[in-house]
Scaffold this motif. Structure first.
Motif, short mmCIF file in Angstrom:
data_model
loop_
_atom_site.label_atom_id
_atom_site.label_comp_id
_atom_site.label_asym_id
_atom_site.label_seq_id
_atom_site.Cartn_x
_atom_site.Cartn_y
_atom_site.Cartn_z
N ALA A 23 0.83 -1.21 0.00
CA ALA A 23 0.00 0.00 0.00
C ALA A 23 0.86 1.26 0.00
CB ALA A 23 -0.93 -0.01 1.21
N LEU A 24 1.96 1.24 0.74
CA LEU A 24 2.86 2.39 0.78
C LEU A 24 3.46 2.64 -0.60
CD1 LEU A 24 4.76 1.56 4.10
CD2 LEU A 24 2.96 3.26 3.81
N ALA A 66 -3.45 3.29 10.52
CA ALA A 66 -4.42 3.10 9.43
C ALA A 66 -4.30 1.67 8.92
CB ALA A 66 -4.15 4.08 8.29
N VAL A 67 -5.32 1.23 8.23
CA VAL A 67 -5.28 -0.06 7.54
C VAL A 67 -4.78 0.19 6.12
CG1 VAL A 67 -7.10 -1.10 8.94
CG2 VAL A 67 -7.71 0.18 6.87
N PRO A 83 -6.34 11.17 3.23
CA PRO A 83 -6.15 11.99 4.44
C PRO A 83 -6.54 11.29 5.73
CG PRO A 83 -7.17 13.29 2.69
CD PRO A 83 -7.16 11.88 2.22
N GLU A 84 -7.50 10.36 5.68
CA GLU A 84 -7.92 9.71 6.92
C GLU A 84 -6.86 8.78 7.48
OE1 GLU A 84 -10.49 7.65 3.68
OE2 GLU A 84 -9.47 9.57 3.96
N ALA A 85 -5.88 8.41 6.67
CA ALA A 85 -4.74 7.66 7.19
C ALA A 85 -3.83 8.67 7.88
CB ALA A 85 -4.00 6.97 6.06
N ARG A 114 2.20 12.02 1.10
CA ARG A 114 1.52 11.22 0.07
C ARG A 114 0.87 9.98 0.68
NH1 ARG A 114 1.77 15.33 -3.42
NH2 ARG A 114 3.87 15.71 -4.25
N LEU A 115 1.36 9.57 1.84
CA LEU A 115 0.86 8.35 2.48
C LEU A 115 -0.37 8.61 3.33
CD1 LEU A 115 4.29 6.92 3.66
CD2 LEU A 115 3.08 6.45 1.51
N GLY A 116 -0.55 9.85 3.76
CA GLY A 116 -1.66 10.21 4.65
C GLY A 116 -1.27 11.48 5.39
#
Length: 294
Positions: A26-27, A126-127, A134-136, A156-158
Motif C-alpha cells: 500500500a505504501l 491506518a489499515v 487523508p484519513e490515514a 503522500r501516504l496520509g
C-alpha cells in the motif's frame, strides 16, 4: 493548475520501499500514484508483481534498492528484520534518509538510528486500504531536518505528524493509541456478550456503543487537562461513584455467565486508587495507579 519546478521536483523524488506485506504494498502504491519513481524490494519477489505492472522497479538486492532512492522506507515484520536486511548496507544508506515504519518499541527505534545519520521512525495508524488518503495518519519522530525535507513525500501516504527529535516518541504514541483501541474494542466485545445473553444482537448494540464512545471522548479531553495540572476535582463524578456502578457490571456479568475478568480488573483499579487515598477525586486520578504511585 500549472506546476512549479519545485512542485515537479517534489513529485519526482525517488523513493524506495523495502518490505512488501499488505502495508508495504500500500505504501509503494501510494508513492507511485503520487508520481514518485518507486523502487521496491522484498524477500519474495512475487509480491512485487502488481507494483511492477503499475510502474515500480523491482531491485535485485537490498543494496540496489537502497541506492535507488533518496528516501528509503522500510516496513518489515520487526526491528530484528530491519537490522538483518539493512545492517550489511550502511554504506549504501549514507546520504539517504531512512524511514522505519516497522512496528516496535521505542528502544528498538532508538537503536535503529545506528544504521544511518538521517533517520526517522514512524507509526502507521491506518489499515492498508486507506493509505494515500487523508484519513490515514502517520506519526513520525527523529531528525527534524529529515522530516522537513521529505514532508511532501511522506504526506503522500496520509496525514503526517512530527513529534520531536527523540526517535522513540512515534513508537510510544503507537502503542499508547493501540492500547486505546484494544481497550475500546474489549469493552465493546464484553458488552456485546453481556447483551447477547439477553438475545440482543451485537448490531443492535453497536449504534448505542458508538454514540457513547463519542461522548466518552469529552471525558478524555477534560481528564487530560486534570492530568497535566496534577489535580483531579470531581467535576462529573467521584471514583466512589464509578466504583459502585462497576460492581453492578461485575455482578451482571457473573449472573449471565459472561467472563468477569475485564470488569473485575476495572473494579480493582478503582479500589487501588481509593486505597491510595484518592477519595473524592475524579476518575482521572486512576492515572496514579498506572504510574505505579498507588
Amino acid at each position: 493548475m500549472n506546476e512549479t519546478p519545485h512542485t515537479t521536483e517534489l513529485r519526482s523524488e525517488p523513493v524506495t520501499v523495502i518490505g512488501l506485506g499488505l502495508m508495504g504494498q500500500a505504501l509503494a502504491a501510494a508513492f507511485l500514484a503520487a508520481g514518485h519513481p518507486t523502487t521496491v524490494w522484498n524477500r519474495s519477489s512475487g509480491k512485487a508483481a502488481e507494483l511492477v505492472a503499475a510502474g515500480a522497479v523491482l531491485a535485485p538486492s537490498p543494496d540496489a534498492a537502497v541506492r535507488a532512492g533518496s528516501l528509503v522506507v522500510v516496513c518489515l515484520s520487526d526491528a530484528a528484520a530491519v537490522h538483518d536486511v539493512l545492517g550489511p548496507h550502511r554504506d549504501a544508506l549514507a546520504g539517504r534518509t531512512l524511514v522505519n515504519l516497522t512496528s516496535g518499541t521505542s528502544e528498538e527505534a532508538r537503536e535503529l538510528t545506528a544504521l544511518t545519520t538521517s533517520y526517522l521512525d514512524g507509526a502507521i495508524m491506518a489499515v492498508p486500504e486507506v493509505i494515500g488518503r487523508p484519513e490515514a495518519f502517520l506519526l513520525f519522530s527523529g531528525e527534524r531536518e529529515a522530516f522537513d525535507r521529505h514532508r511532501a513525500a511522506l504526506q503522500r501516504l496520509g496525514t503526517a505528524t512530527y513529534f520531536g527529535e527523540d526517535p522513540g516518541l512515534a513508537a510510544l504514541y503507537d502503542v499508547a493509541l493501540l492500547g486505546l483501541m484494544w481497550g475500546t474494542l474489549n469493552a465493546f466485545l464484553h458488552g456485546a456478550a453481556l447483551l447477547g445473553s439477553a438475545k440482543v444482537d451485537a448490531s443492535a448494540f453497536a449504534p448505542f456503543a458508538t454514540r457513547w464512545v463519542g461522548s466518552v471522548t469529552e471525558f478524555i479531553t477534560a481528564y487530560a487537562g486534570q492530568i497535566d495540572r496534577g489535580a483531579y476535582p470531581p467535576e462529573d463524578a467521584t471514583v466512589e461513584t464509578h466504583l459502585a456502578t462497576m460492581k453492578y457490571l461485575v455482578r451482571e456479568s457473573a449472573a449471565a455467565g459472561i467472563d468477569t475478568d475485564w470488569p473485575a480488573r476495572i473494579q480493582a483499579l478503582a479500589e487501588r486508587a481509593l486505597a491510595a487515598g484518592h477519595e473524592g477525586t475524579s476518575y482521572a486520578s486512576l492515572i496514579e495507579v498506572f504510574r505505579g504511585r498507588a
